[in-house]
Design an enzyme around this catalytic site. Structure first.
Site, PDB file in Angstrom:
ATOM      1  N   CYS A 133      -0.907 -47.133  20.342  1.00 60.32           N
ATOM      2  CA  CYS A 133      -1.382 -45.822  19.897  1.00 60.32           C
ATOM      3  C   CYS A 133      -1.733 -45.834  18.407  1.00 60.32           C
ATOM      4  O   CYS A 133      -2.848 -45.473  18.019  1.00 60.32           O
ATOM      5  CB  CYS A 133      -0.349 -44.749  20.219  1.00 60.32           C
ATOM      6  N   TYR A 134      -0.792 -46.261  17.583  1.00 55.70           N
ATOM      7  CA  TYR A 134      -1.085 -46.365  16.149  1.00 55.70           C
ATOM      8  C   TYR A 134      -2.214 -47.354  15.897  1.00 55.70           C
ATOM      9  O   TYR A 134      -3.060 -47.148  15.015  1.00 55.70           O
ATOM     10  CB  TYR A 134       0.156 -46.844  15.400  1.00 55.70           C
TER      11      TYR A 134
END
EC number: 1.2.1.38
Length: 320
Positions: A133-134
């Site tokens: 996600c990051y």
């Protein structure tokens, strides 16, 4: 003909989001969902927006492979995917596998599925590693400036506690997070290594968990090899992501509260130092959607020849 699909690890937050997305997809039929903790219970009792009769099952790797689904999504914690991959390779090698963990993101035998940056390399692939996600937000924030960076890119990140999964820990304990900001893995985080490898440029990542449930933000500090002016920077980002419905370039700094429940990344807040050689840019996304489930569906669509955005409600990406 509709394609059959199964999800392993469907108890988690991302599994639920993916079930909801697939429920409205015209090209996929959800054939099974595997969860040890929820085995035997109706899926509709645990996933809002799903009204089918499917029940959770507790399936070991051989049982998953024996289902013979056209695609399997592995929504498991890091380090758990390999037995399922091995079983599918042996019994049903034609099955498309999407792995949401970090287990195959560093494996050159798997396609790294960040469509806005890698879709041209993934045609016909059946082994797809979904980005972190990051890592998704960081790569999209940095990619337009590659080639003009001077030294490591520094990214300060803050995520809602859904990013810590459902297994109890300090990082998803609302009581411990209340009025708090919790730093963790400040050197060598897997997403730091992932982004550095994928972009071919060193990244220094400083992650934190905040008290909100979903949505993440990264603030990237970029030292530049030559002076820029602000209009030049903004034009570069807008040109790079023109025609990308799931990447929005805006002038102001995006807010996490405006991205929760939406399927795109917002990039903005561009600021240059007086000498034009230091750029700060902010990117936000919903870590459960574009950071995981939405991106998985993009990759599934591409793998089976559907339009990339089929089943993704892009209209909800508009800011209020």
């Amino acid at each position: 003909m509709r394609k059959s699909l199964g999800i392993v690890g469907a108890r988690g937050h991302v599994g639920g989001e993916l079930i909801r997305l697939l429920a409205g997809h015209p090209g996929f039929t959800l054939a099974f969902v595997s969860s040890r903790e929820l085995a035997g219970r109706p899926v509709k009792d645990h996933v809002a927006g799903f009204d089918g009769e499917l029940a959770f099952e507790n399936l070991d790797p051989a049982a998953v492979a024996g289902k013979g689904a056209d695609a399997v999504v592995l929504a498991l914690p890091n380090g758990k995917a390999a037995p399922y991959v091995a079983a599918i390779e042996e019994a049903a090698p034609e099955t498309v596998i999407i792995d949401l963990s970090a287990d195959y993101r560093f494996d050159d035998g798997w396609h790294y599925g960040l469509p806005e940056l890698t879709r041209s390399h993934g045609v016909g692939t059946t082994r797809i590693s979904n980005p972190g996600c990051y890592a998704t937000a960081m790569q999209l924030a940095l990619a337009p400036m590659l080639g003009d960076l001077d030294g490591p890119a520094q990214c300060f990140g803050v995520s809602g506690y859904s990013g810590a999964g459902t297994t109890p820990s300090d990082r998803n304990d609302p009581d411990k997070l209340r009025d708090n900001l919790m730093p963790y893995s400040l050197v060598g985080h897997v997403h730091e290594r992932e982004v550095s490898r994928r972009l071919g440029h060193p990244v220094e990542f400083l992650p934190h968990v905040a008290p909100h449930f979903r949505g993440l933000t990264i603030t990237a500090n970029l030292h530049l090899s030559r002076p820029f002016v602000l209009d030049e920077v903004k034009a570069r980002y807008r040109e790079r992501y023109a025609g990308e419905p799931l990447v929005r370039v805006i002038d102001e700094a995006p807010w996490v509260s405006a991205i929760a429940g939406r399927h795109h990344v917002e990039i903005g807040g561009f600021a240059l130092s007086e000498d034009g050689r230091r750029l700060v840019v902010v990117a936000t996304e919903d870590n459960l959607l574009k950071g995981a489930a939405t991106q998985a569906l993009q990759n599934l669509n591409l793998a089976f020849g559907f339009d990339e955005l089929t089943g993704i409600p892009v209209e909800t990406a508009e800011r209020p």
